[in-house]
Design an enzyme around this catalytic site. Structure first.
Site, mmCIF file in Angstrom:
data_model
loop_
_atom_site.group_PDB
_atom_site.id
_atom_site.type_symbol
_atom_site.label_atom_id
_atom_site.label_comp_id
_atom_site.label_asym_id
_atom_site.label_seq_id
_atom_site.Cartn_x
_atom_site.Cartn_y
_atom_site.Cartn_z
ATOM 1 N N GLY A 80 0.857 -1.200 0.007
ATOM 2 C CA GLY A 80 0.073 -0.030 0.042
ATOM 3 C C GLY A 80 0.727 1.328 0.076
ATOM 4 N N ILE A 84 4.992 -2.748 8.733
ATOM 5 C CA ILE A 84 6.236 -2.656 7.815
ATOM 6 C C ILE A 84 6.140 -1.392 7.237
ATOM 7 C CG2 ILE A 84 7.228 -3.373 5.613
ATOM 8 C CD1 ILE A 84 5.804 -6.243 6.410
ATOM 9 N N VAL A 116 8.251 3.110 2.014
ATOM 10 C CA VAL A 116 9.537 3.782 1.827
ATOM 11 C C VAL A 116 9.515 5.140 2.180
ATOM 12 C CG1 VAL A 116 9.373 4.366 -0.739
ATOM 13 C CG2 VAL A 116 11.615 3.779 0.133
ATOM 14 N N ALA A 131 8.848 13.920 -6.050
ATOM 15 C CA ALA A 131 9.026 14.932 -6.855
ATOM 16 C C ALA A 131 8.524 13.919 -8.261
ATOM 17 C CB ALA A 131 10.466 15.163 -7.628
ATOM 18 N N LYS A 135 6.046 21.825 -10.764
ATOM 19 C CA LYS A 135 7.427 21.833 -10.932
ATOM 20 C C LYS A 135 7.701 21.837 -12.437
ATOM 21 C CE LYS A 135 10.706 17.956 -11.547
ATOM 22 N NZ LYS A 135 11.031 16.428 -11.188
ATOM 23 N N PRO A 145 14.378 21.774 -18.200
ATOM 24 C CA PRO A 145 13.407 22.288 -18.113
ATOM 25 C C PRO A 145 12.186 20.965 -18.855
ATOM 26 C CG PRO A 145 14.177 23.439 -19.843
ATOM 27 C CD PRO A 145 15.350 22.392 -19.311
HETATM 28 C C1 LIG Z 1 15.817 7.843 -1.600
HETATM 29 C C2 LIG Z 1 15.053 7.804 -2.628
HETATM 30 C C3 LIG Z 1 14.187 8.906 -3.218
HETATM 31 C C4 LIG Z 1 13.077 8.916 -4.047
HETATM 32 N N1 LIG Z 1 12.603 9.956 -4.651
HETATM 33 C C5 LIG Z 1 11.752 9.984 -5.712
HETATM 34 C C6 LIG Z 1 11.167 10.978 -6.345
HETATM 35 O O1 LIG Z 1 11.576 11.998 -6.153
HETATM 36 N N2 LIG Z 1 10.249 10.686 -7.396
HETATM 37 C C7 LIG Z 1 9.803 9.813 -7.756
HETATM 38 O O2 LIG Z 1 9.199 9.298 -8.739
HETATM 39 N N3 LIG Z 1 10.187 8.504 -7.015
HETATM 40 C C8 LIG Z 1 11.143 8.444 -5.989
HETATM 41 N N4 LIG Z 1 11.556 7.495 -5.341
HETATM 42 C C9 LIG Z 1 10.984 6.206 -5.556
HETATM 43 C C10 LIG Z 1 9.657 6.138 -4.804
HETATM 44 O O3 LIG Z 1 9.822 6.262 -3.356
HETATM 45 C C11 LIG Z 1 8.870 4.908 -5.179
HETATM 46 O O4 LIG Z 1 8.865 4.513 -6.391
HETATM 47 C C12 LIG Z 1 7.499 4.864 -4.516
HETATM 48 O O5 LIG Z 1 7.314 5.397 -3.368
HETATM 49 C C13 LIG Z 1 6.870 3.651 -4.887
HETATM 50 O O6 LIG Z 1 7.195 2.558 -3.831
HETATM 51 P P1 LIG Z 1 6.518 1.296 -3.614
HETATM 52 O O7 LIG Z 1 5.114 1.492 -3.252
HETATM 53 O O8 LIG Z 1 6.990 0.499 -4.752
HETATM 54 O O9 LIG Z 1 7.186 0.659 -2.257
HETATM 55 P P2 LIG Z 1 6.908 0.887 -0.756
HETATM 56 O O10 LIG Z 1 6.472 2.333 -0.340
HETATM 57 O O11 LIG Z 1 7.928 0.606 0.076
HETATM 58 O O12 LIG Z 1 5.559 0.128 -0.253
HETATM 59 C C14 LIG Z 1 5.620 -1.141 -0.064
HETATM 60 C C15 LIG Z 1 4.481 -1.767 0.448
HETATM 61 O O13 LIG Z 1 4.323 -2.996 0.632
HETATM 62 C C16 LIG Z 1 3.971 -3.443 2.033
HETATM 63 N N5 LIG Z 1 4.654 -4.756 2.361
HETATM 64 C C17 LIG Z 1 5.966 -5.078 2.200
HETATM 65 N N6 LIG Z 1 5.996 -6.418 2.539
HETATM 66 C C18 LIG Z 1 4.742 -6.597 3.013
HETATM 67 C C19 LIG Z 1 4.330 -7.984 3.697
HETATM 68 N N7 LIG Z 1 5.041 -8.921 4.001
HETATM 69 N N8 LIG Z 1 3.090 -8.238 3.896
HETATM 70 C C20 LIG Z 1 2.102 -7.099 3.637
HETATM 71 N N9 LIG Z 1 2.520 -5.748 3.150
HETATM 72 C C21 LIG Z 1 3.942 -5.792 2.636
HETATM 73 C C22 LIG Z 1 4.634 -2.167 2.688
HETATM 74 O O14 LIG Z 1 3.780 -2.332 3.942
HETATM 75 C C23 LIG Z 1 4.096 -1.186 1.739
HETATM 76 O O15 LIG Z 1 2.856 -0.915 1.898
HETATM 77 C C24 LIG Z 1 12.468 7.528 -4.220
HETATM 78 C C25 LIG Z 1 13.051 6.327 -3.584
HETATM 79 C C26 LIG Z 1 14.346 6.508 -3.089
HETATM 80 C C27 LIG Z 1 14.721 5.115 -2.354
#
Ligand SMILES: Cc1cc2nc3c(=O)[nH]c(=O)nc-3n(C[C@H](O)[C@H](O)[C@H](O)COP(=O)(O)OP(=O)(O)OC[C@H]3O[C@@H](n4cnc5c(N)ncnc54)[C@H](O)[C@@H]3O)c2cc1C
Length: 507
Positions: A17, A46, A49, A54, A82, A100
């Site tokens: 989520g 959990i 991230v 941005a 932005k 840009p």
């Molecule tokens: C340093 C950094 C900077 C970033 N800056 C940018 C940016 O400026 N612009 C951009 O486009 N992207 C950026 N990103 C990437 C961006 O953060 C991610 O692409 C975005 O947040 C999507 O993350 P996600 O949903 O894939 O993972 P997550 O946010 O990690 O979500 C994972 C989900 O899975 C669930 N989960 C995991 N294991 C289990 C389990 N066993 N059981 C049940 N649930 C579970 C967690 O609870 C959570 O809800 C950045 C990333 C990093 C590391």
């Protein structure tokens, strides 16, 4: 010959989520009305991230597809607008340029505008920075913003924009939409994954306790854990760390100070770079660095020293490896978001890759037969897109004059992917750059970064000779003048927000 179509998918299960999970759920929620059950499992213990603030202009297409009222979204997420990214100290210390969104000048008689600019520069004229001919760049520098005009005759139609927003609030906003449309959220930790003994397909998820959730199509949005695609199905990870050596980040929010800049700032450091993302209610900051070249404490000190306001929380460390899974769709599982790959945030492409995964999954939505053709096509286009984005990011590191640290010496002298080398060769000759097969970044984006990083071609396109230099100089002056006046007439970024979409969020 016609075969019997396989049965329709009736149960979709999303694991995770975060931004990926709720973006996927909101988009697939429209299937609920057609009789498909969409379930999202996430674990608050959990967490997510918690970064990713941005975006790039393509996100507006996703928002439009869902019928999202943009002002309501900006208000709900404390967003700002932005117009691009300012790169400081990337080419050399003390240097700055903008990448840009939007276009540079206007092509004339089939000749791309940057060719005119280059010829003038090569003839010893002083055309000024190429950004002076791009409305988004000029408006960004002046701190101004308005929405683009739809009339293609208007210079305002060349403006393009994206958002800086609070990613957790964006996910919350989408969650509201998805749940209202019938997506069912299940709180719980996935402890085990059941698979069919014969086919290896995923059949269900076991949550802590006795609960079990079965499904037909599984979307892995579990973040870096890659619970389904990586752990359960064993699809290997391809590391690109040799090209993109940054593997850690510190992130910290800070108090908002001064005016709201309508652009992201990316300042190069000795072994990585710092981001500054202005939101209405706070500033998001981070330092992305290569742990082989700088230690954690020094990286944190550099981040804190660069803040323009007081920190609002304890800094958090994140670890990652640049790369992606060898396949993003395997059997009945599609990985969207960090579970599929991550290329570091320099050009804010991660949320775009989520969106791209969602729209392609919708275009190739399977039935229970899970045809190989759809899966192969999905993997082909997604893997190509990852590689194209990778190359654009590598360009920023590789095309540098910096030699003040082991990190920059490594980046400047490393061997780059063949695809990027071919692009650079084409550019270095006669300043040519083309958009490859649905590539995310436009020639204007490549031109801004290539010139910004100081990659000057040896000559220009022979077609430029058909346009007399004096005539093209007059045309360029006219373009620059018109863009300057148009930007000056726009409201400030703050005025625009105050008038249309001010947020009421406490820092
Ligand atoms: C340093 C950094 C900077 C970033 N800056 C940018 C940016 O400026 N612009 C951009 O486009 N992207 C950026 N990103 C990437 C961006 O953060 C991610 O692409 C975005 O947040 C999507 O993350 P996600 O949903 O894939 O993972 P997550 O946010 O990690 O979500 C994972 C989900 O899975 C669930 N989960 C995991 N294991 C289990 C389990 N066993 N059981 C049940 N649930 C579970 C967690 O609870 C959570 O809800 C950045 C990333 C990093 C590391």
């Amino acid at each position: 010959m016609t075969g019997t179509p396989a049965a329709r998918i009736t149960k979709v299960v999303i694991v995770g989520g975060g931004t990926a999970g709720w973006m996927t759920a909101a988009a697939l929620s429209r299937l609920v009305a057609t009789g498909v059950a969409v379930t999202l499992v996430e674990s608050e213990d959990i967490g997510t991230v918690g970064v990713g603030e941005a975006t790039i202009p393509s996100l507006r297409d996703y928002n439009r597809m869902l019928g999202i009222d943009e002002d309501a979204l900006v208000r709900a997420t404390g967003a700002t607008f932005k117009l691009g990214i300012e790169f400081r100290d990337w080419r050399r210390l003390g240097d700055s340029y903008l990448h840009p969104f939007g276009t540079h000048g206007r092509d004339i008689e089939g000749v791309s505008f940057h060719q005119l600019w280059l010829r003038q520069a090569n003839l010893g004229g002083d055309p000024g920075p190429i950004g002076d001919y791009c409305l988004s760049a000029v408006a960004a520098r002046k701190g101004r913003f308005t929405r683009p005009a739809s009339n293609p005759q208007s210079v305002l139609s060349t403006l393009s924009y994206a958002f800086h927003f609070d990613a957790a609030l964006y996910a919350k906003f989408l969650r509201g939409m998805a749940e209202e449309a019938g997506v069912v959220r299940v709180e719980g930790r996935v402890a085990a994954v059941d698979r069919d003994a014969e086919t290896g397909f995923i059949t269900g998820l076991r949550l802590d306790g006795d609960r079990c959730i079965d499904g037909e199509l599984f979307i892995d949005c579990s973040g870096f854990r890659s619970l389904l695609l990586g752990d359960a199905l064993g699809v290997p990870f391809t590391s690109w760390q040799h090209w993109l050596p940054c593997d850690r980040a510190w992130a910290v929010p800070s108090e908002r100070q001064g005016t709201l800049t309508p652009y992201t700032r990316a300042t190069a450091e000795t072994a990585g770079w710092r981001w500054r993302i202005p939101l209405q209610h706070r500033v998001g900051n981070g330092h992305v660095y290569a742990s082989d070249h700088v230690d954690d404490d020094a990286a944190l000190r550099a981040l804190l020293a660069g803040l323009d306001g007081k920190p609002l929380a304890e800094p958090r460390q994140l670890r990652f490896v640049a790369g992606r899974r060898e396949r993003l769709w395997e059997k009945n599982c599609v990985a969207i978001g960090l579970s599929g790959g991550f290329l570091e945030p320099l050009e804010s492409t991660s949320i775009h890759l989520i969106q791209s995964g969602i729209t392609r999954l919708m275009a190739l939505f399977p039935d229970r037969g899970f045809g190989g053709v759809e899966i192969d096509e999905y993997n082909r286009v997604m893997l190509r897109e990852y590689a194209q984005v990778r190359d654009f990011i590598i360009l920023h590191y590789h095309a540098t004059e910096r030699s003040d640290s082991t990190f920059w010496n490594h980046c400047r002298t490393m061997t780059i992917p063949d695809m990027l080398q071919a692009k650079l060769d084409l550019w270095s000759g006669k300043a040519r750059t083309f958009r490859e097969q649905g590539e995310l970044f436009t020639p204007d984006g490549w031109i801004a970064v290539l010139l910004g990083q100081g990659v000057r071609p040896v000559s220009t396109d022979p077609l430029v000779a058909a346009l007399p230099p004096e005539e093209s100089a007059r045309f360029m002056d006219h373009v620059r003048d018109m863009i300057g006046k148009t930007a000056e007439a726009m409201p400030t970024h703050e005025q625009f927000i105050a008038q249309h979409c001010a947020a009421t969020i406490a820092p």
